[in-house]
Scaffold this motif. Structure first.
Motif, PDB file in Angstrom:
ATOM      1  N   LEU A  34      18.178  39.659  70.979  1.00  0.00           N
ATOM      2  CA  LEU A  34      17.938  38.537  71.891  1.00  0.00           C
ATOM      3  C   LEU A  34      18.856  37.371  71.569  1.00  0.00           C
ATOM      4  CD1 LEU A  34      16.111  37.336  74.133  1.00  0.00           C
ATOM      5  CD2 LEU A  34      14.676  36.466  72.300  1.00  0.00           C
ATOM      6  N   VAL A  35      19.046  37.074  70.297  1.00  0.00           N
ATOM      7  CA  VAL A  35      19.941  35.980  69.902  1.00  0.00           C
ATOM      8  C   VAL A  35      21.365  36.279  70.334  1.00  0.00           C
ATOM      9  CG1 VAL A  35      20.989  34.826  67.910  1.00  0.00           C
ATOM     10  CG2 VAL A  35      18.523  35.153  68.008  1.00  0.00           C
ATOM     11  N   TYR A  36      21.827  37.502  70.102  1.00  0.00           N
ATOM     12  CA  TYR A  36      23.182  37.865  70.520  1.00  0.00           C
ATOM     13  C   TYR A  36      23.339  37.796  72.036  1.00  0.00           C
ATOM     14  CZ  TYR A  36      24.149  39.470  65.781  1.00  0.00           C
ATOM     15  OH  TYR A  36      24.341  39.535  64.424  1.00  0.00           O
ATOM     16  N   ALA A  37      22.328  38.217  72.764  1.00  0.00           N
ATOM     17  CA  ALA A  37      22.387  38.166  74.227  1.00  0.00           C
ATOM     18  C   ALA A  37      22.456  36.721  74.713  1.00  0.00           C
ATOM     19  CB  ALA A  37      21.187  38.879  74.828  1.00  0.00           C
ATOM     20  N   VAL A  38      21.657  35.842  74.136  1.00  0.00           N
ATOM     21  CA  VAL A  38      21.669  34.433  74.543  1.00  0.00           C
ATOM     22  C   VAL A  38      23.014  33.799  74.207  1.00  0.00           C
ATOM     23  CG1 VAL A  38      20.674  32.173  74.025  1.00  0.00           C
ATOM     24  CG2 VAL A  38      19.191  34.104  74.479  1.00  0.00           C
ATOM     25  N   LEU A  39      23.551  34.100  73.037  1.00  0.00           N
ATOM     26  CA  LEU A  39      24.855  33.559  72.669  1.00  0.00           C
ATOM     27  C   LEU A  39      25.953  34.059  73.609  1.00  0.00           C
ATOM     28  CD1 LEU A  39      24.718  33.759  68.778  1.00  0.00           C
ATOM     29  CD2 LEU A  39      24.813  31.695  70.181  1.00  0.00           C
ATOM     30  N   TYR A  43      28.129  31.731  76.091  1.00  0.00           N
ATOM     31  CA  TYR A  43      29.594  31.726  75.999  1.00  0.00           C
ATOM     32  C   TYR A  43      30.234  32.011  77.352  1.00  0.00           C
ATOM     33  CZ  TYR A  43      34.282  33.389  75.016  1.00  0.00           C
ATOM     34  OH  TYR A  43      35.636  33.591  75.047  1.00  0.00           O
ATOM     35  N   LYS A  44      29.791  33.085  77.997  1.00  0.00           N
ATOM     36  CA  LYS A  44      30.419  33.470  79.266  1.00  0.00           C
ATOM     37  C   LYS A  44      30.203  32.421  80.345  1.00  0.00           C
ATOM     38  CE  LYS A  44      32.279  36.825  80.170  1.00  0.00           C
ATOM     39  NZ  LYS A  44      33.712  37.118  80.186  1.00  0.00           N
ATOM     40  N   SER A  45      29.003  31.893  80.454  1.00  0.00           N
ATOM     41  CA  SER A  45      28.748  30.912  81.503  1.00  0.00           C
ATOM     42  C   SER A  45      29.445  29.582  81.209  1.00  0.00           C
ATOM     43  CB  SER A  45      27.255  30.715  81.706  1.00  0.00           C
ATOM     44  OG  SER A  45      26.657  30.343  80.504  1.00  0.00           O
ATOM     45  N   THR A  46      29.565  29.194  79.939  1.00  0.00           N
ATOM     46  CA  THR A  46      30.297  27.977  79.599  1.00  0.00           C
ATOM     47  C   THR A  46      31.772  28.128  79.940  1.00  0.00           C
ATOM     48  OG1 THR A  46      28.739  27.439  77.841  1.00  0.00           O
ATOM     49  CG2 THR A  46      30.899  26.394  77.731  1.00  0.00           C
ATOM     50  N   MET A  47      32.354  29.265  79.607  1.00  0.00           N
ATOM     51  CA  MET A  47      33.764  29.478  79.925  1.00  0.00           C
ATOM     52  C   MET A  47      33.994  29.516  81.438  1.00  0.00           C
ATOM     53  SD  MET A  47      35.571  29.483  77.281  1.00  0.00           S
ATOM     54  CE  MET A  47      34.538  28.434  76.314  1.00  0.00           C
ATOM     55  N   THR A  48      33.103  30.140  82.165  1.00  0.00           N
ATOM     56  CA  THR A  48      33.222  30.180  83.621  1.00  0.00           C
ATOM     57  C   THR A  48      33.094  28.781  84.214  1.00  0.00           C
ATOM     58  OG1 THR A  48      32.262  32.398  83.637  1.00  0.00           O
ATOM     59  CG2 THR A  48      32.281  31.207  85.721  1.00  0.00           C
ATOM     60  N   THR A  49      32.161  28.009  83.716  1.00  0.00           N
ATOM     61  CA  THR A  49      31.974  26.646  84.204  1.00  0.00           C
ATOM     62  C   THR A  49      33.194  25.786  83.903  1.00  0.00           C
ATOM     63  OG1 THR A  49      29.604  26.861  83.831  1.00  0.00           O
ATOM     64  CG2 THR A  49      30.459  24.639  84.097  1.00  0.00           C
TER      65      THR A  49
END
Length: 109
Positions: A34-39, A43-49
C-alpha cells in the motif's frame, strides 16, 4: 480487428498484473504494498500535473493554476498520512517484550 487487439492487450495486462501481484505477495506485506502504491500514484500524478503546468506556461497562459497546484498539495498530504501510519505501525511491530528490537539485540561490550 481493433476489438481483438484491445482484448488481447487487456489479457496481456491482466497476466502481467497477476505475475507482479504474485511476486509482491510473496515478499511484501499488504501495508508495504500500500505504501509503495501510494508513493507511485503520488509520483506519477505530481509529474503529470507539473507537465500540465509547463505546457500551460509554454502556451503563454498568464493566469494562476490553483486547480493544478492544489492537486499536488492534496496528494502530498495523503502520502504524508499514509507514511506516518506506516512508520507508527513499524515502530509498534518492532518491539520484543516492551523494549525495542535494537535494544534487545544490542551486545554489551
Amino acid at each position: 480487428m481493433s476489438a481483438r487487439k484491445g482484448a488481447a492487450r487487456r489479457r496481456k495486462f491482466k497476466k502481467w498484473a497477476f505475475e507482479v501481484w504474485s511476486f509482491a505477495k510473496g515478499y511484501l506485506s499488504f501495508s508495504k504494498l500500500l505504501v509503495y502504491a501510494v508513493l507511485y500514484i503520488d509520483y506519477k500524478s505530481t509529474m503529470t500535473t507539473l507537465d500540465l503546468c509547463r505546457i500551460s506556461v509554454a502556451n503563454n497562459y498568464t493566469g494562476s493554476l490553483p486547480y493544478l497546484t492544489a492537486l499536488i498539495a492534496f496528494l502530498q498530504a495523503a502520502t504524508a498520512t499514509v507514511l506516518s501510519f506506516s512508520l507508527n505501525k513499524s515502530k509498534a511491530e518492532n518491539t520484543t517484550g516492551g523494549i525495542t528490537y535494537d535494544t534487545a539485540t544490542k551486545r554489551d561490550c
